[in-house]
Scaffold this motif. Sequence first.
Motif, short mmCIF file in Angstrom:
data_model
loop_
_atom_site.label_atom_id
_atom_site.label_comp_id
_atom_site.label_asym_id
_atom_site.label_seq_id
_atom_site.Cartn_x
_atom_site.Cartn_y
_atom_site.Cartn_z
N GLY A 130 0.73 -1.27 -0.04
CA GLY A 130 -0.05 0.07 0.17
C GLY A 130 0.75 1.18 0.02
O GLY A 130 0.26 2.35 -0.07
N GLY A 131 2.20 1.14 0.22
CA GLY A 131 3.02 2.38 0.29
C GLY A 131 2.72 3.32 1.42
O GLY A 131 2.64 2.74 2.48
N GLY A 132 2.26 4.54 0.92
CA GLY A 132 1.66 5.48 2.07
C GLY A 132 0.40 5.40 2.34
O GLY A 132 0.19 6.25 3.21
N LEU A 133 -0.30 4.59 1.92
CA LEU A 133 -1.95 4.82 2.20
C LEU A 133 -1.91 4.52 3.66
O LEU A 133 -1.62 3.36 4.07
N PRO A 134 -2.89 5.28 4.35
CA PRO A 134 -3.09 5.01 5.85
C PRO A 134 -3.74 3.80 5.79
O PRO A 134 -4.87 3.68 5.01
N ALA A 135 -3.56 3.10 6.74
CA ALA A 135 -4.28 1.67 6.97
C ALA A 135 -4.72 1.47 8.29
O ALA A 135 -4.20 1.86 9.27
#
Length: 315
Positions: A130-135
């Motif tokens: 997801g890289g930098g995607l907040p999760a």
Amino acid sequence: MSDPESVFAGCIPALMTPCDAGGKPDFDALAEKGAELVGGGMRGVVYCGSMGEWPLLSDGQRRKGVEALAEMNVPVVVGTGAQNSARAAALASHAREVGAAGLMIIPRVLSRATSAAAQRAHLAAVLRAGGGLPAVIYNSPYYGFETKAELFFDLAREFDNLVGFKEFGGRASLDYAAEHITSGRPDLKLVVGVDTQVVHGIVRCGASGVITGIGNVFPAAVLRLVELCEKARDGDEDALRSARDLDEALGALARFDEGPDLVLYFKRLMVLEGNPEYANALNPDDRLSGSQRGYVDTHWARFRRWWDAWHGARG
């Protein structure tokens, strides 16, 4: 599109998948409903989680749904449930590529689901993709694994994009998440994941957001419930009483979120609310019994009468 980190600090409906009588998804209708909900005050939407029935869709269909929502500028949190880690990671990578707002990471299922080491590797693979995607990690007893504080913080030390926790369990599970993971950390979000625990989750556990099923059907009521709970968390006793009144009135319908027929019930409610595109199930053999249908119809009418007359519907 709004700041993606804020998507978990509000009310987020988990979208169902509209389809025709043969079970073919209608992604135009999906995107239109997402845009309508966000236009009405929702922070974003989730697709494709349990409400969207991810096990019944191909990965390609799920990507099309995410793309349709992103093209409509709907902040979409992508559910990563999959039969294996590679497919989950691919869904997360696609979410990043199309500009999704975040990830809802579902633990590893079917194979080694009770192994903490296997789950650590699975969750890390999805966070990395997801890289930098907040999760947020999705905790649910239905998935056979409960992420505890030790594993959560082990992952958080490696991945800055792990910003919180979605808890589908009951009060005890929310209490644990608040006590051992999210309290005292404004950078971490606790998200209530079941419609029956909104008041407890926000008022008692400090939850910042709600991922809701019933919010698809009664968005104004759920937005009002969250607003009242936030005021009650800050000490407004009148707001707390009103929140409890609304929570009780919604209770017979909100509890559908806890059971295996939740999508069938919520789709029926959507039809009653004037959304005929939700009349069909992805699996044409899935249907409510006559008794279930009569029950939900009765309680829909009862809540509608109550809501239309309730003095607390508006602030």
